[in-house]
Design a protein around this motif. Structure first.
Motif, mmCIF file in Angstrom:
data_model
loop_
_atom_site.group_PDB
_atom_site.id
_atom_site.type_symbol
_atom_site.label_atom_id
_atom_site.label_comp_id
_atom_site.label_asym_id
_atom_site.label_seq_id
_atom_site.Cartn_x
_atom_site.Cartn_y
_atom_site.Cartn_z
ATOM 1 N N GLY A 113 10.519 58.566 54.310
ATOM 2 C CA GLY A 113 11.247 59.706 53.767
ATOM 3 C C GLY A 113 11.916 60.521 54.858
ATOM 4 O O GLY A 113 11.696 60.290 56.050
ATOM 5 N N VAL A 114 12.764 61.485 54.453
ATOM 6 C CA VAL A 114 13.363 62.405 55.420
ATOM 7 C C VAL A 114 13.136 63.833 54.953
ATOM 8 O O VAL A 114 13.094 64.107 53.761
ATOM 9 N N ARG A 115 12.972 64.698 55.930
ATOM 10 C CA ARG A 115 12.967 66.123 55.613
ATOM 11 C C ARG A 115 14.383 66.607 55.864
ATOM 12 O O ARG A 115 14.981 66.309 56.894
ATOM 13 N N LYS A 116 14.937 67.348 54.885
ATOM 14 C CA LYS A 116 16.344 67.678 54.978
ATOM 15 C C LYS A 116 16.565 69.162 54.697
ATOM 16 O O LYS A 116 15.915 69.734 53.833
ATOM 17 N N TYR A 117 17.446 69.760 55.454
ATOM 18 C CA TYR A 117 17.821 71.141 55.214
ATOM 19 C C TYR A 117 19.339 71.200 55.201
ATOM 20 O O TYR A 117 20.006 70.818 56.162
ATOM 21 N N ASP A 118 19.910 71.646 54.083
ATOM 22 C CA ASP A 118 21.362 71.716 53.953
ATOM 23 C C ASP A 118 21.835 73.068 54.474
ATOM 24 O O ASP A 118 21.356 74.109 54.049
ATOM 25 N N TYR A 119 22.797 73.049 55.408
ATOM 26 C CA TYR A 119 23.311 74.296 55.967
ATOM 27 C C TYR A 119 24.338 74.972 55.065
ATOM 28 O O TYR A 119 24.794 76.069 55.370
ATOM 29 N N HIS A 120 24.787 74.283 54.003
ATOM 30 C CA HIS A 120 25.882 74.775 53.180
ATOM 31 C C HIS A 120 27.099 75.083 54.048
ATOM 32 O O HIS A 120 27.828 76.035 53.833
ATOM 33 N N SER A 154 30.525 75.714 52.930
ATOM 34 C CA SER A 154 30.884 74.526 52.158
ATOM 35 C C SER A 154 31.685 74.846 50.909
ATOM 36 O O SER A 154 32.518 74.064 50.483
ATOM 37 N N ARG A 155 31.470 76.036 50.313
ATOM 38 C CA ARG A 155 32.215 76.315 49.078
ATOM 39 C C ARG A 155 33.694 76.590 49.358
ATOM 40 O O ARG A 155 34.538 76.451 48.492
ATOM 41 N N LEU A 156 34.038 76.980 50.593
ATOM 42 C CA LEU A 156 35.444 77.237 50.936
ATOM 43 C C LEU A 156 36.131 76.005 51.523
ATOM 44 O O LEU A 156 37.359 75.894 51.491
ATOM 45 N N ALA A 157 35.331 75.097 52.076
ATOM 46 C CA ALA A 157 35.895 73.981 52.849
ATOM 47 C C ALA A 157 36.879 73.112 52.062
ATOM 48 O O ALA A 157 37.959 72.786 52.584
ATOM 49 N N PRO A 158 36.547 72.724 50.792
ATOM 50 C CA PRO A 158 37.489 71.831 50.088
ATOM 51 C C PRO A 158 38.875 72.456 49.956
ATOM 52 O O PRO A 158 39.883 71.759 50.130
ATOM 53 N N HIS A 205 33.728 79.331 69.901
ATOM 54 C CA HIS A 205 33.919 80.694 69.417
ATOM 55 C C HIS A 205 33.016 80.844 68.210
ATOM 56 O O HIS A 205 33.130 80.073 67.265
ATOM 57 N N PHE A 206 32.082 81.796 68.276
ATOM 58 C CA PHE A 206 31.149 81.937 67.161
ATOM 59 C C PHE A 206 31.711 82.893 66.117
ATOM 60 O O PHE A 206 31.795 84.088 66.345
ATOM 61 N N LEU A 207 32.109 82.354 64.975
ATOM 62 C CA LEU A 207 32.632 83.139 63.865
ATOM 63 C C LEU A 207 31.533 83.259 62.814
ATOM 64 O O LEU A 207 30.592 82.465 62.805
ATOM 65 N N PRO A 208 31.629 84.244 61.927
ATOM 66 C CA PRO A 208 30.560 84.443 60.935
ATOM 67 C C PRO A 208 30.261 83.184 60.107
ATOM 68 O O PRO A 208 29.119 82.939 59.748
ATOM 69 N N ALA A 209 31.273 82.367 59.834
ATOM 70 C CA ALA A 209 31.038 81.172 59.019
ATOM 71 C C ALA A 209 30.353 80.067 59.819
ATOM 72 O O ALA A 209 29.836 79.116 59.242
ATOM 73 N N GLY A 210 30.362 80.181 61.137
ATOM 74 C CA GLY A 210 29.771 79.136 61.975
ATOM 75 C C GLY A 210 30.636 78.902 63.193
ATOM 76 O O GLY A 210 31.700 79.503 63.337
ATOM 77 N N PHE A 234 39.456 65.932 58.401
ATOM 78 C CA PHE A 234 38.228 65.328 57.869
ATOM 79 C C PHE A 234 37.213 66.429 57.587
ATOM 80 O O PHE A 234 37.167 67.422 58.319
ATOM 81 N N GLY A 235 36.417 66.243 56.544
ATOM 82 C CA GLY A 235 35.360 67.212 56.264
ATOM 83 C C GLY A 235 33.998 66.523 56.296
ATOM 84 O O GLY A 235 33.819 65.494 55.657
ATOM 85 N N TYR A 236 33.065 67.030 57.097
ATOM 86 C CA TYR A 236 31.713 66.458 57.175
ATOM 87 C C TYR A 236 30.687 67.522 56.789
ATOM 88 O O TYR A 236 30.559 68.531 57.493
ATOM 89 N N PRO A 237 29.975 67.319 55.663
ATOM 90 C CA PRO A 237 28.938 68.285 55.296
ATOM 91 C C PRO A 237 27.846 68.308 56.365
ATOM 92 O O PRO A 237 27.471 67.247 56.881
#
Lengths: 416, 247
Positions: free
Chosen positions: A187-194, A245-249, A215-220, A281-284
């Motif tokens: 198995g894997v332990r997984k944490y989604d950063y969104h 992730s909700r803004l990325a698409p 450059h560290f911006l609030p979104a990452g 490209f978008g990588y979750p």
């Protein structure tokens, strides 16, 4: 299905499932030292190096470069990489800078940037070279594993096309979603950063002078990483733009002129006019760690074992550390005639890598949590912290050595 | 079977009782598995030098075409690696259960070793000779050392080599091997070794000379308890390994 006489199984010491950056480099490391190796990948190698397949670029730490050099891959890519001469880190609108300059720890650059496509081409060139030199390498691609049976004395794999292989050791190098890992019930332990990493190559008016900007911006984190100049496109950089992730698409689908305006507002004007080159490209982004790195006759390497936040650019470099360690224990056992898939080899590899990787996962996760935040108090604290790091040379040298991949017990391949 | 047996029955029974766990690196024979790479490395390098095969060590089977006899093979911890390195291996043990387990394991692993349940004197009487004879961690279990070395010595062909490894009979080895290794560190099951049967290097070289062999290099194999690792040294007070040739 037509019935034919089954061909005798191909017998090898090591079967690597997954011919990406990490699996391909391991195949070169083993085959060049006489360990018979089969490398299986579902994709045609020509597809893997097409520009549309993987738009990412990687920061190759100094230790990673040594692995590529030790496996004969580096000469095939050396002319297409960009040395990173210094790294500048800034935090939102703050003026406090953390400045890594390689001259503080020696004369070697902090690392090299290379497009993944270039690294893949170099690995493929090396594998072909080893095949031509008669080294014990069977490179089967495209091919797909249908089933692997792992028994006390060895493993037996059946491919989709009916071919069979026997091996002492199976290496899962088949990425984050590793089917080999799943089939083994690990198995894997997984944490989604969104968060989603938006990746693309940009062209720009002014030269980057080998400087990487984070450059560290609030979104990452938003990183501009130097690429070698292109004869037609001129000055280039690789962009990693972390977004919720909700803004990325929506950002990925913006019309070109609107996307360009978003880019300019984030990059500023230090590179002059900027323009996107090629597709976005978008990588979750997620953090994941396999519950175990091994099962009978099986070990996991690279992303199959651990996936991390790309904040510190350590994903591929950790994969290279895995395979440098694994290649060393396997080659040493092979030269003694010991069972390369025996419990001793597996234990030695897992002990060597698992703790180191857990530590790195925790560090990058913590960095991301610290920086993907806009709370005023936290911002002040980390501004002061970064300024302190910049003023305290010993601490900064330690951070820089870590970024270069030079701490911990290094496998021979990483010592150069 | 010969009239005089060199293996004492108690010794044989003791090892057979433990044979099931031979191949578990975390099991009862953990110390032997830890120690194995060092002695195999020594054996490989010395033999490559002796037979002029050093330039072939990075290839698949550097010792192809050479015949090797492993005396007291146990579960096959030495025999299998030697076969993978290209030797044509015959391996014998006085414990029937050991031989059966070793043969089963070799078959599972796809390694070709000719395992036999017999004593060295049986093979010697058949007139068999080998390029290499290994007697590793064996002589300290043998009842009649002079007779044993006569038998194995006869089986080394002229120009061939013999390698012996054992425990020295010193005050340190009495404390360490007996009480340290077996009781304190629990490396090996209790009662594996009888200190009185440990062999001094000078005794081993004497027996070798009487058996027509020329003793050469002797090296110590030293355990570092805190690093949990083994190293080749010049310290012969505990484990040592001796290389001999037959003119």
């Amino acid at each position: 299905m037509p019935q034919t006489h089954p061909a005798p199984p191909l017998d090898v010491d090591v079967l690597i499932v997954g011919g990406g950056l990490v699996g391909g480099t391991l195949a070169a490391a083993l085959a060049q030292d006489g360990v018979s190796t089969a490398l299986i990948d579902t994709e045609d190698p020509a597809t893997l190096t097409a520009p549309a397949h993987d738009g990412r670029a990687s920061a190759i730490a100094l230790a990673g470069q040594k692995v590529f050099a030790g496996t004969g891959i580096w000469p095939h890519m050396a002319g297409h990489t960009q040395p990173i001469e210094d790294i500048r880190v800034s935090d939102g609108p703050s003026l406090l800078f953390l400045h890594y300059d390689h001259r503080q720890i020696g004369t070697e650059p902090l690392g090299h940037m290379a497009e993944n496509r270039i690294i893949r081409e170099a690995i493929h060139a090396r594998l072909k070279e080893l095949e031509a030199a008669g080294k014990p390498l069977a490179w089967l691609a495209p091919a797909r594993v249908a089933e692997i049976r792992r028994e006390a004395g060895g493993a037996r794999a059946r491919l989709d096309d009916g071919r069979t292989l026997t091996a002492r050791l199976v290496v899962a190098a088949d990425g984050r979603g590793s089917p080999t890992r799943t089939a083994a019930g690990i198995g894997v332990r997984k944490y989604d950063y969104h968060q989603t990493g938006i990746v693309l190559t940009i062209g720009h008016e002014k030269p980057h002078q080998g400087c990487a900007f984070e450059h560290f911006l609030p979104a990452g984190p938003f990183a501009v990483l130097p690429l070698p100049d292109d004869p037609t496109e001129g000055h280039r950089s690789s962009l990693v733009w972390t977004e919720r992730s909700r803004l990325a698409p929506a950002i990925l689908k913006l019309p070109d002129d609107a996307f360009q305006a978003e880019l300019e507002s984030r990059i500023g004007d230090f590179l002059g006019a900027v323009r996107p080159l090629g597709p976005r490209f978008g990588y979750p982004l997620s953090l994941q760690h396999a519950a175990a790195y091994h099962a009978r006759r099986l070990v996991l390497v690279g992303d199959a074992a651990h996936g991390m936040h790309p904040i510190a650019g350590q994903g591929m470099n950790m994969g290279l550390r895995d395979i440098a360690a694994l290649a060393q224990v396997v080659v040493d056992s092979h030269r003694l005639g010991l069972d390369v898939g025996g419990a001793q080899v597996i234990t030695d590899y897992v002990r060597w890598r698992r703790f180191d990787n857990m530590l790195m996962l925790a560090v990058t996760d913590g960095l991301n949590r610290l920086f993907s935040n806009d709370m005023a108090l936290l911002r002040t604290a980390r501004d002061l912290g970064m300024a302190a790091v910049d003023k305290w040379p010993d601490l900064k040298r330690l951070f820089m050595r870590h970024a270069m991949g030079q701490t911990g017990t290094l496998p021979r391949l990483m010592r150069g | 079977m010969s009239a005089i047996s060199t293996a004492s029955p108690e010794e044989t029974a003791k090892f057979a009782a433990m044979a099931d766990s031979w191949w578990d690196p975390e099991g009862k024979f953990k110390p032997l598995h830890k120690f194995n790479p060092l002695r195999i490395g020594y054996v490989r390098d010395r033999l490559a030098e002796h037979f002029g095969r050093t330039d072939r060590l990075e290839g698949e089977t550097p010792f192809e075409g050479l015949r090797l006899l492993d005396v007291g093979c146990g579960g096959g911890l030495i025999a299998e690696p030697m076969a993978r390195l290209g030797f044509d291996v015959t391996a014998i043990d006085a414990g029937e259960k050991n031989v059966k387990i070793a043969a089963l394991h070799a078959e599972q692993s796809g390694v070709k070793v000719d395992y036999r349940h017999c004593l060295p004197e049986d093979l010697a009487e058949e007139g068999k000779t080998y390029d290499v004879v290994l007697i590793l961690e064996v002589v300290e279990h043998v009842a009649d050392l002079a007779h044993f070395l006569q038998s194995v010595g006869r089986m080394v062909r002229p120009g061939g080599a013999l390698i012996a490894a054992t425990l020295n009979r010193t005050a340190k080895s009495l404390v360490m091997a007996k009480f340290g290794a077996e009781y304190v560190v629990r490396w090996l099951p209790r009662g594996t070794h009888d200190w009185r049967k440990f062999v001094k290097p000078s005794e081993l070289t004497d027996h070798m000379r009487h058996a027509g062999l020329t003793p050469g290099e002797v090296k110590g194999m030293t355990y570092h308890p805190f690093a949990d690792s083994w190293e080749m040294t010049g310290d012969l007070s505990m484990n040592y390994i001796m290389f001999a040739t037959k003119p």
